[in-house]
Design a protein around this motif. Structure first.
Motif, PDB file in Angstrom:
ATOM      1  N   ALA A 156       0.817  -1.220   0.000  1.00 54.17           N
ATOM      2  CA  ALA A 156       0.000   0.000   0.000  1.00 54.17           C
ATOM      3  C   ALA A 156       0.847   1.265   0.000  1.00 54.17           C
ATOM      4  O   ALA A 156       0.364   2.324  -0.413  1.00 54.17           O
ATOM      5  N   MET A 157       2.123   1.178   0.434  1.00 54.90           N
ATOM      6  CA  MET A 157       2.953   2.376   0.516  1.00 54.90           C
ATOM      7  C   MET A 157       3.223   2.986  -0.856  1.00 54.90           C
ATOM      8  O   MET A 157       3.638   4.142  -0.957  1.00 54.90           O
ATOM      9  N   GLY A 158       2.983   2.230  -1.916  1.00 52.58           N
ATOM     10  CA  GLY A 158       3.142   2.799  -3.249  1.00 52.58           C
ATOM     11  C   GLY A 158       2.070   3.806  -3.600  1.00 52.58           C
ATOM     12  O   GLY A 158       2.205   4.552  -4.570  1.00 52.58           O
ATOM     13  N   LEU A 159       0.998   3.830  -2.810  1.00 57.95           N
ATOM     14  CA  LEU A 159      -0.079   4.790  -3.046  1.00 57.95           C
ATOM     15  C   LEU A 159       0.224   6.077  -2.291  1.00 57.95           C
ATOM     16  O   LEU A 159       0.436   6.062  -1.075  1.00 57.95           O
ATOM     17  N   PRO A 160       0.282   7.234  -2.970  1.00 52.39           N
ATOM     18  CA  PRO A 160       0.654   8.492  -2.300  1.00 52.39           C
ATOM     19  C   PRO A 160      -0.169   8.794  -1.053  1.00 52.39           C
ATOM     20  O   PRO A 160       0.359   9.254  -0.052  1.00 52.39           O
ATOM     21  N   LEU A 161      -1.483   8.523  -1.091  1.00 49.80           N
ATOM     22  CA  LEU A 161      -2.322   8.827   0.067  1.00 49.80           C
ATOM     23  C   LEU A 161      -1.889   8.009   1.280  1.00 49.80           C
ATOM     24  O   LEU A 161      -1.776   8.536   2.396  1.00 49.80           O
ATOM     25  N   VAL A 162      -1.617   6.713   1.068  1.00 50.38           N
ATOM     26  CA  VAL A 162      -1.193   5.855   2.171  1.00 50.38           C
ATOM     27  C   VAL A 162       0.171   6.282   2.682  1.00 50.38           C
ATOM     28  O   VAL A 162       0.423   6.330   3.883  1.00 50.38           O
ATOM     29  N   ALA A 163       1.072   6.605   1.760  1.00 55.53           N
ATOM     30  CA  ALA A 163       2.409   7.049   2.160  1.00 55.53           C
ATOM     31  C   ALA A 163       2.327   8.305   3.013  1.00 55.53           C
ATOM     32  O   ALA A 163       3.016   8.443   4.024  1.00 55.53           O
ATOM     33  N   ASN A 164       1.464   9.235   2.607  1.00 56.66           N
ATOM     34  CA  ASN A 164       1.325  10.470   3.376  1.00 56.66           C
ATOM     35  C   ASN A 164       0.738  10.203   4.756  1.00 56.66           C
ATOM     36  O   ASN A 164       1.147  10.807   5.748  1.00 56.66           O
ATOM     37  N   LEU A 165      -0.225   9.290   4.836  1.00 55.48           N
ATOM     38  CA  LEU A 165      -0.807   8.957   6.131  1.00 55.48           C
ATOM     39  C   LEU A 165       0.224   8.285   7.028  1.00 55.48           C
ATOM     40  O   LEU A 165       0.285   8.529   8.233  1.00 55.48           O
ATOM     41  N   ALA A 166       1.049   7.410   6.440  1.00 57.19           N
ATOM     42  CA  ALA A 166       2.039   6.670   7.216  1.00 57.19           C
ATOM     43  C   ALA A 166       3.177   7.557   7.675  1.00 57.19           C
ATOM     44  O   ALA A 166       3.706   7.388   8.771  1.00 57.19           O
ATOM     45  N   MET A 167       3.573   8.512   6.836  1.00 61.84           N
ATOM     46  CA  MET A 167       4.765   9.295   7.122  1.00 61.84           C
ATOM     47  C   MET A 167       4.460  10.735   7.506  1.00 61.84           C
ATOM     48  O   MET A 167       5.311  11.417   8.061  1.00 61.84           O
ATOM     49  N   GLY A 168       3.252  11.195   7.207  1.00 59.87           N
ATOM     50  CA  GLY A 168       2.975  12.611   7.405  1.00 59.87           C
ATOM     51  C   GLY A 168       3.160  13.082   8.822  1.00 59.87           C
ATOM     52  O   GLY A 168       3.729  14.132   9.087  1.00 59.87           O
ATOM     53  N   ARG A 169       2.681  12.283   9.798  1.00 59.20           N
ATOM     54  CA  ARG A 169       2.812  12.706  11.190  1.00 59.20           C
ATOM     55  C   ARG A 169       4.270  12.834  11.585  1.00 59.20           C
ATOM     56  O   ARG A 169       4.663  13.783  12.244  1.00 59.20           O
ATOM     57  N   SER A 170       5.079  11.861  11.142  1.00 57.92           N
ATOM     58  CA  SER A 170       6.492  11.916  11.469  1.00 57.92           C
ATOM     59  C   SER A 170       7.147  13.125  10.835  1.00 57.92           C
ATOM     60  O   SER A 170       7.986  13.784  11.429  1.00 57.92           O
ATOM     61  N   LEU A 171       6.744  13.443   9.583  1.00 58.31           N
ATOM     62  CA  LEU A 171       7.318  14.589   8.905  1.00 58.31           C
ATOM     63  C   LEU A 171       6.973  15.894   9.617  1.00 58.31           C
ATOM     64  O   LEU A 171       7.751  16.839   9.609  1.00 58.31           O
ATOM     65  N   ARG A 172       5.804  15.951  10.228  1.00 56.11           N
ATOM     66  CA  ARG A 172       5.418  17.184  10.904  1.00 56.11           C
ATOM     67  C   ARG A 172       5.999  17.288  12.304  1.00 56.11           C
ATOM     68  O   ARG A 172       5.977  18.359  12.910  1.00 56.11           O
ATOM     69  N   ASP A 173       6.516  16.153  12.826  1.00 59.42           N
ATOM     70  CA  ASP A 173       7.129  16.201  14.144  1.00 59.42           C
ATOM     71  C   ASP A 173       8.367  17.072  14.077  1.00 59.42           C
ATOM     72  O   ASP A 173       9.295  16.792  13.343  1.00 59.42           O
ATOM     73  N   ALA A 174       8.391  18.102  14.836  1.00 59.25           N
ATOM     74  CA  ALA A 174       9.547  18.990  14.856  1.00 59.25           C
ATOM     75  C   ALA A 174       9.502  19.787  16.139  1.00 59.25           C
ATOM     76  O   ALA A 174       8.475  19.908  16.786  1.00 59.25           O
ATOM     77  N   VAL A 175      10.638  20.328  16.492  1.00 57.96           N
ATOM     78  CA  VAL A 175      10.710  21.219  17.629  1.00 57.96           C
ATOM     79  C   VAL A 175      11.135  22.586  17.096  1.00 57.96           C
ATOM     80  O   VAL A 175      11.933  22.679  16.165  1.00 57.96           O
ATOM     81  N   GLU A 176      10.543  23.622  17.627  1.00 59.62           N
ATOM     82  CA  GLU A 176      10.926  24.960  17.196  1.00 59.62           C
ATOM     83  C   GLU A 176      12.328  25.250  17.681  1.00 59.62           C
ATOM     84  O   GLU A 176      12.598  25.257  18.897  1.00 59.62           O
ATOM     85  N   LEU A 177      13.237  25.468  16.763  1.00 61.59           N
ATOM     86  CA  LEU A 177      14.633  25.696  17.140  1.00 61.59           C
ATOM     87  C   LEU A 177      14.794  27.128  17.650  1.00 61.59           C
ATOM     88  O   LEU A 177      14.427  28.085  16.950  1.00 61.59           O
TER      89      LEU A 177
END
Length: 391
Positions: free
Chosen positions: A364-385
């Protein structure tokens, strides 16, 4: 302040760089006789990339690293199960690079440009914090005083053991061991493609590097006692991977000729506090999220930057700086640890059912929507430097 930084991996030199930038006098101590080589490849992006940009090292990281075009899951016979392109969920390859952990550490260390005293082949054997200074006894017998000591010495931190207690108090073993090895002349090769094969109890990843070198990463279920020494570690791999499919038999045959070999337990470090008196921990020494979490190297750089920035703003109040450092980073790191604790299914499925689930996700990771759901939260994880004052 005079600050001893123990560990010359990724967190330590990053901290030394920013302490120097803020006007402090860091000293690096590393137990190895030289900067380490080998280890696994890390995917470097997010807030850690922001720190690298502020250090001016992104062009060198890009030169030494790789921009993978595909991550491909394969069955025991080599048949494709599923694949995805990193760019499908990263959006741009300009802020993402895969790079050997040792290469990342080397680039960071080179940014110090010889301006930081570095003591190799030595480590701390004693720490005496009298409230005003920390008297440090080195294994070599040298005794020196510092204003602060920071343990950036990884999962098996000596500083943590001396100040906070035995590793067993804080280590959470996730039931998996990891081995990374570099093999010269291995065939076949698939340029800029990460190939992944999983079976019950294991995963094998192969990636072609420059100069006809292949990197192999093995993650294997192991619920037994720890093993030490390359011979015992390789014997464990052979025993646990007997009968494994795909290229695993050829990889095991190549173990004796591996140019580098790294082996460790996949663990987390969970502590109620990362600081005590004039001593602090950073990176994996403080809150190792484990290999399963991803971004451990980037998080180490973020932690070092934040600690240095808080010390730069503190006007000598190290206790206040330490408290703000923990407050700023603890929610992010705890979330990373909690998320990683459930990812053993992807790296070493416990059962046939878990393997089927893992392979279904890979398809399913080949589907952009699934990839975004799987990785999107991690990508948004950040700390304000925070801003970094210049000393």
């Amino acid at each position: 302040m005079d600050v001893l930084v123990v560990g010359a991996g990724i967190a330590g030199p990053t901290l030394a760089y920013w302490l120097l930038h803020a006007g402090h006098r860091p000293t690096l101590v590393e137990r190895a006789p030289a900067l380490r080589s080998g280890g696994h490849l890390v995917d470097f992006w997010g807030a850690g990339f922001d720190v690298a940009e502020r250090m001016g090292i992104v062009p060198e990281l890009a030169r030494r690293g790789y921009h993978l075009t595909e991550a491909r899951a394969v069955a025991a016979d080599g048949r494709r199960i599923g694949s995805f392109r990193p760019s499908a969920f990263l959006g741009s390859s300009s802020r993402y690079v895969s790079i050997a952990r040792s290469e990342l550490a080397s680039v960071i260390y080179d940014a110090l440009d010889g301006r930081v005293e570095t003591v190799l082949d030595d480590t701390v054997d004693g720490l005496d914090d009298d409230g005003e200074r920390v008297r440090v006894t080195l294994r070599s017998g040298n005794v020196r005083d510092f204003d602060l000591v920071v343990g950036a010495d990884g999962l098996h931190s000596q500083v943590r053991r001396l100040v906070f207690g035995a590793q067993e108090r804080f280590e959470r073993y996730l039931g998996i061991v990891v081995a990374a090895l570099e093999i010269d002349g291995y065939r076949p090769r698939d340029e800029l493609v990460a190939l992944m094969h999983a079976g019950v109890g294991y995963q094998a990843v192969r990636l072609s590097l420059r100069e006809d070198t292949t990197l192999v990463l093995l993650t294997v279920r192991h619920d037994g006692a720890p093993v030490s020494g390359p011979e015992q570690q390789q014997a464990l791999l052979r025993a646990q991977l007997a009968g494994a499919g795909w290229e695993v038999p050829a990889i095991l045959d190549a173990l004796p000729r591996a140019r580098t070999f790294y082996f460790d337990r996949v663990s987390q470090i969970r502590m109620p506090s990362w600081t005590r008196g004039r001593v602090a921990l950073v990176g994996d020494a403080a809150a190792c999220p484990s290999l399963l979490a991803g971004q451990g190297s980037a998080l180490a750089m973020v932690g070092s930057y934040v600690l240095a920035a808080e010390l730069a703003e503190a006007d000598g109040d190290h206790a206040g700086a330490f408290a703000r450092y923990e407050t700023r980073l603890r929610p992010l790191l705890r979330a990373k640890q909690d998320a990683a604790a459930g990812l053993g299914l992807a790296f070493a499925p416990r059962s046939r059912f878990q393997l089927l689930v893992r392979n279904a996700v890979m398809r399913a990771m080949g589907l952009p929507l699934v990839a975004n759901l799987a990785m999107g939260r991690s990508l948004r994880d950040a700390v304000e430097l925070p801003a970094m004052p210049v000393g």
